[in-house]
Write an enzyme that holds these catalytic residues in place. Structure first.
Site, PDB file in Angstrom:
ATOM      1  N   ASP A  16      48.099  97.304  38.980  1.00  0.00           N
ATOM      2  CA  ASP A  16      47.336  98.336  39.687  1.00  0.00           C
ATOM      3  C   ASP A  16      47.261  97.923  41.158  1.00  0.00           C
ATOM      4  OD1 ASP A  16      45.553 100.559  40.102  1.00  0.00           O
ATOM      5  OD2 ASP A  16      43.879  99.174  40.078  1.00  0.00           O
ATOM      6  N   SER A  17      46.714  98.826  41.979  1.00  0.00           N
ATOM      7  CA  SER A  17      46.539  98.491  43.390  1.00  0.00           C
ATOM      8  C   SER A  17      45.425  97.463  43.586  1.00  0.00           C
ATOM      9  CB  SER A  17      46.202  99.763  44.162  1.00  0.00           C
ATOM     10  OG  SER A  17      45.046 100.357  43.606  1.00  0.00           O
ATOM     11  N   CYS A  79      47.725 102.401  36.945  1.00  0.00           N
ATOM     12  CA  CYS A  79      47.354 103.067  38.198  1.00  0.00           C
ATOM     13  C   CYS A  79      47.827 104.512  38.096  1.00  0.00           C
ATOM     14  CB  CYS A  79      48.048 102.359  39.365  1.00  0.00           C
ATOM     15  SG  CYS A  79      47.791 103.160  40.951  1.00  0.00           S
ATOM     16  N   GLU A 159      35.407  98.928  44.211  1.00  0.00           N
ATOM     17  CA  GLU A 159      35.881  97.632  44.730  1.00  0.00           C
ATOM     18  C   GLU A 159      34.704  96.824  45.289  1.00  0.00           C
ATOM     19  OE1 GLU A 159      39.207  96.289  45.331  1.00  0.00           O
ATOM     20  OE2 GLU A 159      40.149  97.815  44.080  1.00  0.00           O
ATOM     21  N   CYS A 191      41.750 108.036  37.585  1.00  0.00           N
ATOM     22  CA  CYS A 191      41.981 106.862  38.431  1.00  0.00           C
ATOM     23  C   CYS A 191      41.370 105.691  37.671  1.00  0.00           C
ATOM     24  CB  CYS A 191      41.292 107.047  39.786  1.00  0.00           C
ATOM     25  SG  CYS A 191      41.268 105.547  40.791  1.00  0.00           S
ATOM     26  N   HIS A 193      40.124 103.048  38.575  1.00  0.00           N
ATOM     27  CA  HIS A 193      38.897 102.469  39.145  1.00  0.00           C
ATOM     28  C   HIS A 193      37.646 103.193  38.617  1.00  0.00           C
ATOM     29  CE1 HIS A 193      41.466 100.460  42.069  1.00  0.00           C
ATOM     30  NE2 HIS A 193      40.418  99.878  42.612  1.00  0.00           N
TER      31      HIS A 193
HETATM   32  N1  DGL Z   1      43.362 102.623  40.474  1.00  0.00           N
HETATM   33  C1  DGL Z   1      44.284 103.472  41.091  1.00  0.00           C
HETATM   34  C2  DGL Z   1      44.557 104.758  40.358  1.00  0.00           C
HETATM   35  O1  DGL Z   1      44.409 104.782  39.157  1.00  0.00           O
HETATM   36  C3  DGL Z   1      44.391 103.601  42.548  1.00  0.00           C
HETATM   37  C4  DGL Z   1      43.252 103.377  43.449  1.00  0.00           C
HETATM   38  C5  DGL Z   1      43.793 103.306  44.841  1.00  0.00           C
HETATM   39  O2  DGL Z   1      44.466 102.318  45.137  1.00  0.00           O
HETATM   40  O3  DGL Z   1      43.601 104.251  45.614  1.00  0.00           O
HETATM   41  O4  DGL Z   1      44.945 105.730  40.942  1.00  0.00           O
END
Ligand code: DGL
Length: 272
Positions: A16-17, A79, A159, A191, A193
Protein backbone atom coordinates in the site's frame (compact mmCIF):
# COMPACT_ATOMS: atom_id res chain seq x y z
CA UNK A 1 8.53 -10.89 -18.09
CA UNK A 2 10.01 -12.61 -15.02
CA UNK A 3 9.67 -16.38 -14.80
CA UNK A 4 9.56 -17.68 -11.28
CA UNK A 5 8.77 -21.03 -9.74
CA UNK A 6 5.98 -20.62 -7.20
CA UNK A 7 6.60 -22.47 -3.94
CA UNK A 8 4.14 -23.07 -1.10
CA UNK A 9 6.72 -21.84 1.45
CA UNK A 10 7.21 -18.53 -0.37
CA UNK A 11 5.71 -15.38 1.14
CA UNK A 12 2.60 -13.43 0.16
CA UNK A 13 3.57 -9.85 -0.74
CA UNK A 14 1.15 -7.09 0.31
CA UNK A 15 1.58 -3.41 -0.42
CA UNK A 16 0.00 0.00 0.00
CA UNK A 17 1.05 3.64 -0.08
CA UNK A 18 1.29 3.67 3.71
CA UNK A 19 -0.39 2.17 6.75
CA UNK A 20 -3.79 1.55 5.14
CA UNK A 21 -2.81 -1.87 3.86
CA UNK A 22 -2.31 -3.03 7.44
CA UNK A 23 -6.09 -3.51 7.51
CA UNK A 24 -5.58 -6.08 4.73
CA UNK A 25 -2.50 -7.60 6.41
CA UNK A 26 -4.58 -8.14 9.55
CA UNK A 27 -7.35 -9.91 7.64
CA UNK A 28 -4.88 -12.12 5.73
CA UNK A 29 -3.12 -13.02 8.98
CA UNK A 30 -6.46 -14.01 10.54
CA UNK A 31 -7.58 -16.07 7.52
CA UNK A 32 -4.22 -17.63 6.62
CA UNK A 33 -2.23 -17.78 9.88
CA UNK A 34 0.43 -20.18 8.50
CA UNK A 35 1.47 -17.91 5.65
CA UNK A 36 4.65 -15.83 5.60
CA UNK A 37 3.68 -12.23 4.88
CA UNK A 38 5.80 -9.41 3.50
CA UNK A 39 4.34 -5.91 3.71
CA UNK A 40 5.57 -2.76 2.03
CA UNK A 41 4.16 0.68 2.92
CA UNK A 42 5.48 3.49 0.73
CA UNK A 43 5.54 5.98 3.60
CA UNK A 44 7.96 8.30 1.77
CA UNK A 45 5.48 8.95 -1.06
CA UNK A 46 2.06 8.64 0.62
CA UNK A 47 -0.57 9.80 -0.30
CA UNK A 48 -1.04 8.30 -3.76
CA UNK A 49 -4.70 9.27 -4.01
CA UNK A 50 -4.04 12.94 -4.73
CA UNK A 51 -1.53 12.20 -7.52
CA UNK A 52 -1.86 11.78 -11.29
CA UNK A 53 -2.35 8.41 -12.98
CA UNK A 54 1.14 8.64 -14.54
CA UNK A 55 2.74 9.00 -11.10
CA UNK A 56 0.56 6.31 -9.51
CA UNK A 57 1.50 3.84 -12.28
CA UNK A 58 5.21 4.60 -11.83
CA UNK A 59 4.95 4.04 -8.07
CA UNK A 60 2.94 0.85 -8.61
CA UNK A 61 5.68 -0.59 -10.85
CA UNK A 62 8.47 0.33 -8.43
CA UNK A 63 6.58 -1.06 -5.41
CA UNK A 64 5.93 -4.34 -7.25
CA UNK A 65 9.60 -4.61 -8.28
CA UNK A 66 10.55 -4.22 -4.63
CA UNK A 67 8.23 -7.04 -3.54
CA UNK A 68 9.41 -9.26 -6.40
CA UNK A 69 12.91 -9.32 -4.88
CA UNK A 70 11.37 -11.45 -2.11
CA UNK A 71 10.04 -14.00 -4.63
CA UNK A 72 6.40 -13.97 -3.48
CA UNK A 73 3.91 -16.64 -4.57
CA UNK A 74 1.10 -14.04 -4.62
CA UNK A 75 0.86 -10.24 -4.57
CA UNK A 76 -2.06 -8.47 -2.89
CA UNK A 77 -2.58 -4.85 -3.89
CA UNK A 78 -3.85 -3.48 -0.57
CA UNK A 79 -4.49 -0.07 -2.11
CA UNK A 80 -7.69 0.90 -3.90
CA UNK A 81 -5.98 3.75 -5.72
CA UNK A 82 -3.50 1.37 -7.38
CA UNK A 83 -6.23 -1.24 -7.92
CA UNK A 84 -8.31 1.42 -9.70
CA UNK A 85 -5.59 3.05 -11.81
CA UNK A 86 -2.65 0.69 -12.16
CA UNK A 87 -3.64 -2.94 -11.56
CA UNK A 88 -2.41 -4.01 -15.00
CA UNK A 89 0.97 -2.35 -14.31
CA UNK A 90 1.31 -4.54 -11.21
CA UNK A 91 0.23 -7.62 -13.21
CA UNK A 92 2.73 -6.90 -16.00
CA UNK A 93 5.55 -6.29 -13.52
CA UNK A 94 4.67 -9.43 -11.54
CA UNK A 95 4.86 -11.66 -14.62
CA UNK A 96 3.80 -15.19 -13.57
CA UNK A 97 2.98 -14.22 -10.00
CA UNK A 98 -0.79 -13.98 -9.41
CA UNK A 99 -2.11 -10.57 -8.34
CA UNK A 100 -5.28 -9.76 -6.37
CA UNK A 101 -6.56 -6.19 -5.97
CA UNK A 102 -8.89 -4.91 -3.25
CA UNK A 103 -11.27 -3.06 -5.54
CA UNK A 104 -12.93 -5.99 -7.28
CA UNK A 105 -13.38 -7.83 -3.99
CA UNK A 106 -15.09 -4.78 -2.45
CA UNK A 107 -17.33 -4.23 -5.46
CA UNK A 108 -18.48 -7.87 -5.48
CA UNK A 109 -19.25 -7.83 -1.77
CA UNK A 110 -21.22 -4.57 -2.03
CA UNK A 111 -23.31 -5.93 -4.91
CA UNK A 112 -24.08 -9.06 -2.85
CA UNK A 113 -24.98 -7.23 0.36
CA UNK A 114 -27.15 -4.29 -0.81
CA UNK A 115 -30.90 -4.72 -0.46
CA UNK A 116 -32.12 -1.37 -1.78
CA UNK A 117 -29.61 -1.32 -4.66
CA UNK A 118 -28.29 2.10 -3.58
CA UNK A 119 -24.57 1.91 -2.80
CA UNK A 120 -22.29 4.71 -1.60
CA UNK A 121 -18.55 4.49 -2.30
CA UNK A 122 -15.95 6.61 -0.55
CA UNK A 123 -12.33 6.73 -1.67
CA UNK A 124 -9.40 8.91 -2.63
CA UNK A 125 -9.73 11.57 -5.32
CA UNK A 126 -7.90 9.32 -7.81
CA UNK A 127 -10.06 6.25 -7.09
CA UNK A 128 -13.35 8.15 -7.27
CA UNK A 129 -12.21 10.14 -10.34
CA UNK A 130 -11.36 6.89 -12.16
CA UNK A 131 -14.97 5.67 -11.91
CA UNK A 132 -13.55 2.17 -11.38
CA UNK A 133 -15.87 1.29 -8.47
CA UNK A 134 -18.99 2.34 -10.33
CA UNK A 135 -17.92 0.20 -13.31
CA UNK A 136 -16.98 -2.80 -11.12
CA UNK A 137 -20.25 -2.68 -9.12
CA UNK A 138 -22.37 -2.24 -12.24
CA UNK A 139 -20.53 -5.10 -13.90
CA UNK A 140 -21.95 -7.28 -11.10
CA UNK A 141 -25.47 -5.93 -11.60
CA UNK A 142 -26.28 -3.00 -13.87
CA UNK A 143 -29.48 -2.18 -11.99
CA UNK A 144 -27.46 -1.00 -8.98
CA UNK A 145 -27.12 2.71 -8.33
CA UNK A 146 -23.72 3.95 -7.18
CA UNK A 147 -23.05 7.23 -5.36
CA UNK A 148 -19.31 8.00 -5.22
CA UNK A 149 -17.66 10.57 -2.94
CA UNK A 150 -13.98 11.48 -2.62
CA UNK A 151 -12.85 11.94 1.00
CA UNK A 152 -9.23 13.12 0.69
CA UNK A 153 -8.85 14.25 4.31
CA UNK A 154 -9.45 10.74 5.68
CA UNK A 155 -5.97 9.48 4.68
CA UNK A 156 -3.97 12.09 6.64
CA UNK A 157 -6.35 11.68 9.61
CA UNK A 158 -5.71 7.91 9.63
CA UNK A 159 -1.95 8.38 9.12
CA UNK A 160 -2.04 10.77 12.09
CA UNK A 161 -3.71 8.11 14.25
CA UNK A 162 -6.87 10.26 14.72
CA UNK A 163 -8.99 7.13 15.04
CA UNK A 164 -11.76 8.45 17.22
CA UNK A 165 -11.09 12.16 17.29
CA UNK A 166 -13.48 15.15 17.13
CA UNK A 167 -11.68 16.40 13.99
CA UNK A 168 -12.33 13.07 12.24
CA UNK A 169 -15.99 13.20 13.26
CA UNK A 170 -16.41 16.73 11.90
CA UNK A 171 -14.80 15.86 8.57
CA UNK A 172 -16.77 12.60 8.30
CA UNK A 173 -20.08 14.37 8.96
CA UNK A 174 -19.32 16.81 6.16
CA UNK A 175 -18.30 14.09 3.67
CA UNK A 176 -21.07 11.62 4.46
CA UNK A 177 -24.03 14.07 4.56
CA UNK A 178 -24.44 14.00 0.77
CA UNK A 179 -24.37 10.19 0.57
CA UNK A 180 -26.78 9.74 3.46
CA UNK A 181 -29.12 12.15 1.67
CA UNK A 182 -29.15 9.68 -1.24
CA UNK A 183 -30.68 7.00 1.03
CA UNK A 184 -27.89 4.49 0.47
CA UNK A 185 -28.11 1.22 2.43
CA UNK A 186 -24.51 0.11 1.77
CA UNK A 187 -21.26 2.06 2.05
CA UNK A 188 -18.01 0.79 0.53
CA UNK A 189 -14.83 1.86 2.31
CA UNK A 190 -13.03 2.23 -1.02
CA UNK A 191 -9.66 3.06 0.50
CA UNK A 192 -7.73 0.74 2.78
CA UNK A 193 -6.98 3.61 5.17
CA UNK A 194 -10.68 4.12 5.92
CA UNK A 195 -11.35 0.98 8.03
CA UNK A 196 -9.00 2.60 10.56
CA UNK A 197 -11.69 5.31 10.95
CA UNK A 198 -14.55 2.80 10.74
CA UNK A 199 -15.95 3.47 14.21
CA UNK A 200 -16.59 7.14 13.44
CA UNK A 201 -17.90 6.45 9.91
CA UNK A 202 -20.22 3.73 11.23
CA UNK A 203 -21.62 5.90 14.00
CA UNK A 204 -22.46 8.69 11.54
CA UNK A 205 -23.98 6.28 9.00
CA UNK A 206 -26.13 4.62 11.64
CA UNK A 207 -27.20 0.97 11.99
CA UNK A 208 -29.20 0.95 8.74
CA UNK A 209 -26.00 1.22 6.64
CA UNK A 210 -23.98 -1.91 5.84
CA UNK A 211 -20.30 -1.10 5.76
CA UNK A 212 -18.15 -2.94 3.21
CA UNK A 213 -14.48 -3.42 4.03
CA UNK A 214 -12.84 -5.41 1.24
CA UNK A 215 -10.01 -6.70 3.48
CA UNK A 216 -11.80 -9.89 4.48
CA UNK A 217 -13.04 -10.56 0.96
CA UNK A 218 -9.49 -10.22 -0.35
CA UNK A 219 -8.11 -12.54 2.33
CA UNK A 220 -10.68 -15.18 1.37
CA UNK A 221 -9.87 -14.80 -2.31
CA UNK A 222 -6.17 -15.23 -1.52
CA UNK A 223 -6.93 -18.45 0.39
CA UNK A 224 -9.05 -19.82 -2.49
CA UNK A 225 -6.43 -18.96 -5.09
CA UNK A 226 -3.57 -20.56 -3.14
CA UNK A 227 -5.62 -23.62 -2.32
CA UNK A 228 -6.61 -24.11 -6.00
CA UNK A 229 -2.97 -23.85 -7.07
CA UNK A 230 -1.83 -26.13 -4.24
CA UNK A 231 0.29 -23.33 -2.81
CA UNK A 232 -1.00 -23.08 0.76
CA UNK A 233 1.87 -23.14 3.24
CA UNK A 234 1.84 -26.49 5.02
CA UNK A 235 4.10 -25.38 7.86
CA UNK A 236 2.35 -24.84 11.20
CA UNK A 237 5.10 -22.52 12.42
CA UNK A 238 3.75 -18.98 12.98
CA UNK A 239 6.09 -16.23 11.85
CA UNK A 240 5.76 -12.47 12.30
CA UNK A 241 5.25 -10.50 9.09
CA UNK A 242 8.27 -8.88 7.47
CA UNK A 243 7.51 -5.14 7.36
CA UNK A 244 9.20 -2.66 5.04
CA UNK A 245 8.67 1.09 4.66
CA UNK A 246 10.36 3.76 2.55
CA UNK A 247 10.49 6.39 5.34
CA UNK A 248 9.93 6.93 9.07
CA UNK A 249 10.03 3.34 10.36
CA UNK A 250 9.59 4.53 13.97
CA UNK A 251 6.29 6.27 13.17
CA UNK A 252 5.14 3.13 11.35
CA UNK A 253 6.00 1.03 14.43
CA UNK A 254 3.83 3.26 16.62
CA UNK A 255 0.89 3.12 14.22
CA UNK A 256 1.30 -0.65 13.81
CA UNK A 257 1.04 -1.06 17.57
CA UNK A 258 -2.08 1.13 17.62
CA UNK A 259 -3.92 -0.64 14.78
CA UNK A 260 -2.80 -4.22 15.04
CA UNK A 261 -2.61 -4.57 18.81
CA UNK A 262 -0.24 -7.52 18.34
CA UNK A 263 3.43 -8.27 18.84
CA UNK A 264 5.57 -5.80 16.96
CA UNK A 265 7.87 -7.11 14.23
CA UNK A 266 10.98 -5.20 13.11
CA UNK A 267 10.42 -2.57 10.45
CA UNK A 268 12.99 -2.40 7.67
CA UNK A 269 13.74 0.89 5.92
CA UNK A 270 14.06 0.34 2.15
CA UNK A 271 14.62 2.57 -0.86
CA UNK A 272 12.32 2.55 -3.90
N1 DGL B 1 -4.79 3.26 1.07
C1 DGL B 1 -4.88 3.72 -0.24
C2 DGL B 1 -6.12 3.31 -0.98
O1 DGL B 1 -6.69 2.29 -0.65
C3 DGL B 1 -4.35 5.02 -0.67
C4 DGL B 1 -4.25 6.17 0.24
C5 DGL B 1 -3.42 7.21 -0.43
O2 DGL B 1 -2.22 6.97 -0.56
O3 DGL B 1 -3.96 8.22 -0.89
O4 DGL B 1 -6.53 3.96 -1.91
Amino acid sequence: MPQQKLLSGSPIGIFDSGIGGLTVLKAVQATLPSERLIYFGDTARVPYGTKSQVTIRKYAREDTELLMKHQPKLIIVACNTISALALEVVEQTAGDIPVIGVLKAGAELAAQRTKSGRIGVIGTQATIGSNAYTCAIRAENDALEVFPKACPLFVPLAEEGFIDHPATRLVAEEYLAELLGQKIDTLVLGCTHYPILRKVIESIGGPQITIIDSAEAVAEKAGELLSKSDLLNQSSEKVLPHLMVSDLPQKFRELYRLFMGTELPDVELVGV
